[in-house]
Design an enzyme around this catalytic site. Structure first.
Site, PDB file in Angstrom:
ATOM      1  N   SER A 189       0.817  -1.215   0.000  1.00  0.00           N
ATOM      2  CA  SER A 189       0.000   0.000   0.000  1.00  0.00           C
ATOM      3  C   SER A 189       0.855   1.272   0.000  1.00  0.00           C
ATOM      4  CB  SER A 189      -0.960  -0.051   1.195  1.00  0.00           C
ATOM      5  OG  SER A 189      -1.911   0.978   1.130  1.00  0.00           O
ATOM      6  N   ASP A 200       9.986   5.749 -10.185  1.00  0.00           N
ATOM      7  CA  ASP A 200       9.511   6.273 -11.469  1.00  0.00           C
ATOM      8  C   ASP A 200      10.036   7.666 -11.774  1.00  0.00           C
ATOM      9  OD1 ASP A 200       8.185   3.941 -11.762  1.00  0.00           O
ATOM     10  OD2 ASP A 200       6.169   4.779 -11.849  1.00  0.00           O
ATOM     11  N   LYS A 226      -0.614  -4.203  -3.073  1.00  0.00           N
ATOM     12  CA  LYS A 226      -1.929  -3.710  -2.632  1.00  0.00           C
ATOM     13  C   LYS A 226      -2.096  -2.281  -3.125  1.00  0.00           C
ATOM     14  CE  LYS A 226      -4.891  -2.691   1.327  1.00  0.00           C
ATOM     15  NZ  LYS A 226      -5.296  -1.378   0.790  1.00  0.00           N
TER      16      LYS A 226
END
Length: 564
Positions: free
Chosen positions: A298, A309, A323
Site C-alpha cells: 500500500s 519512477d 496492494k
C-alpha cells in the site's frame, strides 16, 4: 345496542385491520414465492425478518447482522471490508499513533506478564511500576499461572483514558505482592522505529507504518541525522503494510522536485486524482535507497514507486506485496464502518500497484506471499518476466502490474536458517530466553552505558549454548550440525533482543542491522556512487544472489514488541 348494530359498527375496523395484516404478512412471505423478481436488499430484509419471527430458537439479530456483513462485503475484492466497532477502534489507534493504556511493554513468560520496559513519562512510571515486575493480579483477579495470550493482556490492561486498573505486582524475590493502581492515559506509538547513523555520512530510518504522526516523526528523524552529518539515506519499508495516503505523499515530497508526480488514483466513478510534489522538500539532492520486501504494501509501495519512477533513487530488495486499491470509508453511528474499494492507485509511470486476484478466492490471495516463496520469488528475479514493462521519467524500464519490482533484486537471506533454527524461532524460544537472561542478569547488564558496549559484552557470553540447553529442557533436542550452521544468526537475534530490553527499539535495530544483507548492499551502492538510478547498469534486473537454503519463513510477528 343490538348484535346486528354492533357487527355493523365494528365490521369496517376489523376489515381494515385484516387488510393491513395481510399486506404486512404478504410483504414478508411473498418474496419467497413466485411473485416476480425481488432485489437483493429485499431478500436480505425478508430473510432476517423470517428468522426473527419464525426460527425455532431465539436469535440475536444484531449479532447475526454483524457476522453476516463482513462475509457480504469481502466477496467484492480482497480489501473491501466491514469493520466492527471494536476493530475500528484498534485501527484508529494504529493510525492516530497512540492508545489508552498503562504504558509498559511486556512479555508473557511462563504464563506470567513480565514488564520488559516502561514508557517514559507514562502512567506506570508515575505509579511506581518497575522494569522486570511481574503482574500477578488485575483488579484482584489472579491471572498468573493461567494460560494467557498477548491479546488477553491487551484486553485487560488497555482501556478508556482516565480509567483505573489495580495491579498486584511481584517484585524481585519478595513473597508479598505490591498493590499498585494505575490511571490509564494516552500512550504514544512511534511509527518511525529507528533513526541512526549507519556510517559517518549515511543515515538509516526504519518506518513501521504510515500513521497520522509519521510525517512529523520522519521530519524529526531526517533533521537529527542531517545534524549528525548524513547526506545519504536508507529508508527501510520492509514489513510496512501501509497507512495514510496523505502522510506518504508528504514524506515522498521531501525527496522530489516541484511538479514531480507522486501517485494518482482512478476508478469507474472516481475521477482521476493526482498528487504532485510542491518543491518544499528538504532532501531533494540527497542520495536515497528504499528497502522493500514481500510484506511492503500500500503506502510503502506508493513511496517506492514514486522514488523509482521519478528516477530519484534506488529501490532494493524483493517484489512488494501488491496492494493498490483505494478504499472509501463510511461510518455507522455505533462506531463500525464499511470500507469500499472505489479506485486503484497508479505510480507516475502508469503502473497499477494492485496484484491480480480472482473474485471469491481470497484465501488463496492471502496465501500469495507463501505461494511466491514456494515458487522461488524470494531467491531469484526470473518471475519478473510475467510483469508489464513501463518507462520512468528518465526512460529506464521498470516492471509493474503486480506490486513494485525493485531496481536491485536481493534474494532473501536464508544463510543459517534450517529446520532447527525455524523450530526454535517458531516456538519463540529466542525472545523468551532473551527475556529470561535479561531478567536473571538485570543488575549487571543495566550497568552498561551504551548499546555498543553491552553488545560487545554479550557476544563474549555463551548465549547460544544456554539457549540450546533452555530449548532442550522444553522438548527441542539439540542438533549439533544445525546449531553450528545457525550460530551467527542465533547470536545476532539474542544480542539484539537483550540490547533492546535495556536500550530500546532503536538500539535493537542498530545491533541487528549490522549484518543485514540489504543494508550492506545499500551502503555499498551509496559509497560507490551507484545510488543514482542512471548509474546502475541497465540489465533486466541487477540481481544479487546469496548462499541459499530452502527453508520455511519465520512468522512475521517473530520478535514483536507489545505495549499496553
Amino acid at each position: 345496542m343490538s348484535p346486528e348494530k354492533k357487527i355493523k359498527t365494528w365490521l369496517p375496523l376489523w376489515v381494515g385491520l385484516g387488510i393491513a395484516l395481510g399486506i404486512l404478512i404478504g410483504s414478508i412471505y411473498s418474496q419467497f414465492g413466485n411473485t416476480g423478481k425481488v432485489d437483493g436488499t429485499g431478500k436480505i430484509d425478508a430473510i432476517f425478518n423470517y428468522i426473527n419471527k419464525s426460527y425455532v430458537d431465539t436469535v440475536n439479530i444484531r449479532q447475526l447482522v454483524e457476522e453476516a456483513l463482513p462475509k457480504i462485503v469481502q466477496e467484492l475484492d480482497p480489501h473491501s471490508a466491514y469493520i466492527s466497532a471494536s476493530e475500528m477502534k484498534r485501527l484508529n489507534e494504529d493510525l492516530e499513533g497512540h492508545f489508552s493504556g498503562i504504558g509498559v511493554s511486556f512479555y508473557v513468560l511462563s504464563d506470567t506478564i513480565v514488564v520488559t520496559s516502561i514508557v517514559p513519562g507514562g502512567p506506570s512510571e508515575a505509579a511506581g511500576i518497575q522494569q522486570w515486575d511481574r503482574i500477578v493480579n488485575v483488579n484482584d483477579t489472579l491471572i498468573a499461572g493461567r494460560k494467557i495470550t498477548n491479546a488477553d493482556v491487551l484486553q485487560k490492561l488497555r482501556g478508556e483514558k482516565g480509567s483505573e486498573v489495580k495491579l498486584g505486582i511481584k517484585r524481585n524475590d519478595d513473597t508479598k505482592l505490591i498493590d499498585i493502581t494505575v490511571t490509564r492515559g494516552d500512550i504514544p506509538m512511534n511509527s518511525v522505529q529507528a533513526a541512526y547513523m549507519q556510517t559517518n555520512t549515511i543515515g538509516y530510518i526504519k518506518v513501521g507504518t504510515f500513521g497520522f504522526n509519521t510525517f512529523n516523526e520522519f521530519i524529526s528523524a531526517l533533521s537529527k541525522l542531517k545534524s549528525q552529518g548524513a547526506h545519504s539515506f536508507v529508508i527501510d519499508l520492509r514489513g510496512n503494510s501501509g497507512g495514510s495516503l496523505e502522510i506518504v505523499v508528504a514524506m515522498v515530497n521531501e525527496f522530489l522536485h516541484k511538479g514531480d508526480l507522486i501517485v494518482y488514483a482512478d476508478g469507474r466513478n472516481f475521477p482521476r486524482q493526482d498528487s504532485y510534489a510542491n518543491g518544499s522538500g528538504t532532501s531533494k539532492e540527497d542520495d536515497v535507497v528504499i528497502l522493500i520486501d514481500e510484506l511492503s504494501a500500500s503506502a510503502s509501495e506508493i513511496f517506492a514507486g514514486a522514488i523509482q519512477d521519478n528516477d530519484r533513487g534506488l529501490v532494493m530488495g524483493r517484489r512488494s506485496f501488491g496492494k493498490g486499491l483505494v478504499q472509501s470509508q463510511r461510518n455507522f453511528p455505533d462506531g463500525s464502518a464499511v470500507r469500499l474499494t472505489v479506485a486503484r492507485y497508479y505510480t507516475p509511470s502508469g503502473r497499477s500497484i494492485q496484484r491480480k486476484y480472482e473474485k471469491g478466492k481470497y484465501d488463496e490471495y492471502e496465501l500469495e506471499a507463501l505461494n511466491r516463496y514456494m515458487q522461488g520469488d524470494y531467491v531469484n528475479s526470473d518471475t519478473a518476466s510475467t510483469l508489464i514493462p513501463f518507462k520512468t521519467e528518465g526512460g529506464r524500464t521498470v516492471f509493474g502490474g503486480d506490486g513494485i519490482m525493485p531496481d536491485v533484486f536481493i534474494a532473501r537471506d536464508t544463510i543459517g536458517m534450517n529446520s532447527y533454527f525455524n523450530t526454535i524461532a517458531n516456538k519463540d524460544f529466542i525472545q523468551e530466553y532473551a527475556v529470561t537472561y535479561s531478567d536473571m542478569h538485570k543488575h549487571k547488564l543495566s550497568e552498561f552505558q551504551s548499546a555498543e558496549d553491552l553488545a560487545r559484552h554479550l557476544y563474549k557470553q555463551p548465549l547460544l549454548m544456554n539457549l540450546v540447553s533452555y530449548a532442550d529442557n522444553k522438548g527441542v533436542r539439540p542438533r549439533p550440525y544445525y546449531i553450528e550452521e545457525s550460530r551467527k544468526l542465533f547470536e545476532r537475534h539474542l544480542v539484539a533482543y537483550i540490547v533492546r530490553n535495556f536500550f530500546g527499539e532503536e538500539s535493537y535495530f542498530s545491533v541487528y542491522m549490522q549484518d543485514d544483507v540489504l543494508m550492506k548492499n545499500a551502503v555499498d551502492f551509496i559509497e560507490r556512487g551507484l545510488a543514482k538510478p542512471e548509474s546502475v547498469v541497465q540489465e533486466k534486473y541487477k540481481s544479487i544472489s546469496l548462499g541459499l537454503r530452502v527453508s520455511f519463513p519465520v512468522p512475521k510477528e517473530f520478535g514483536s514488541l507489545f505495549y499496553v
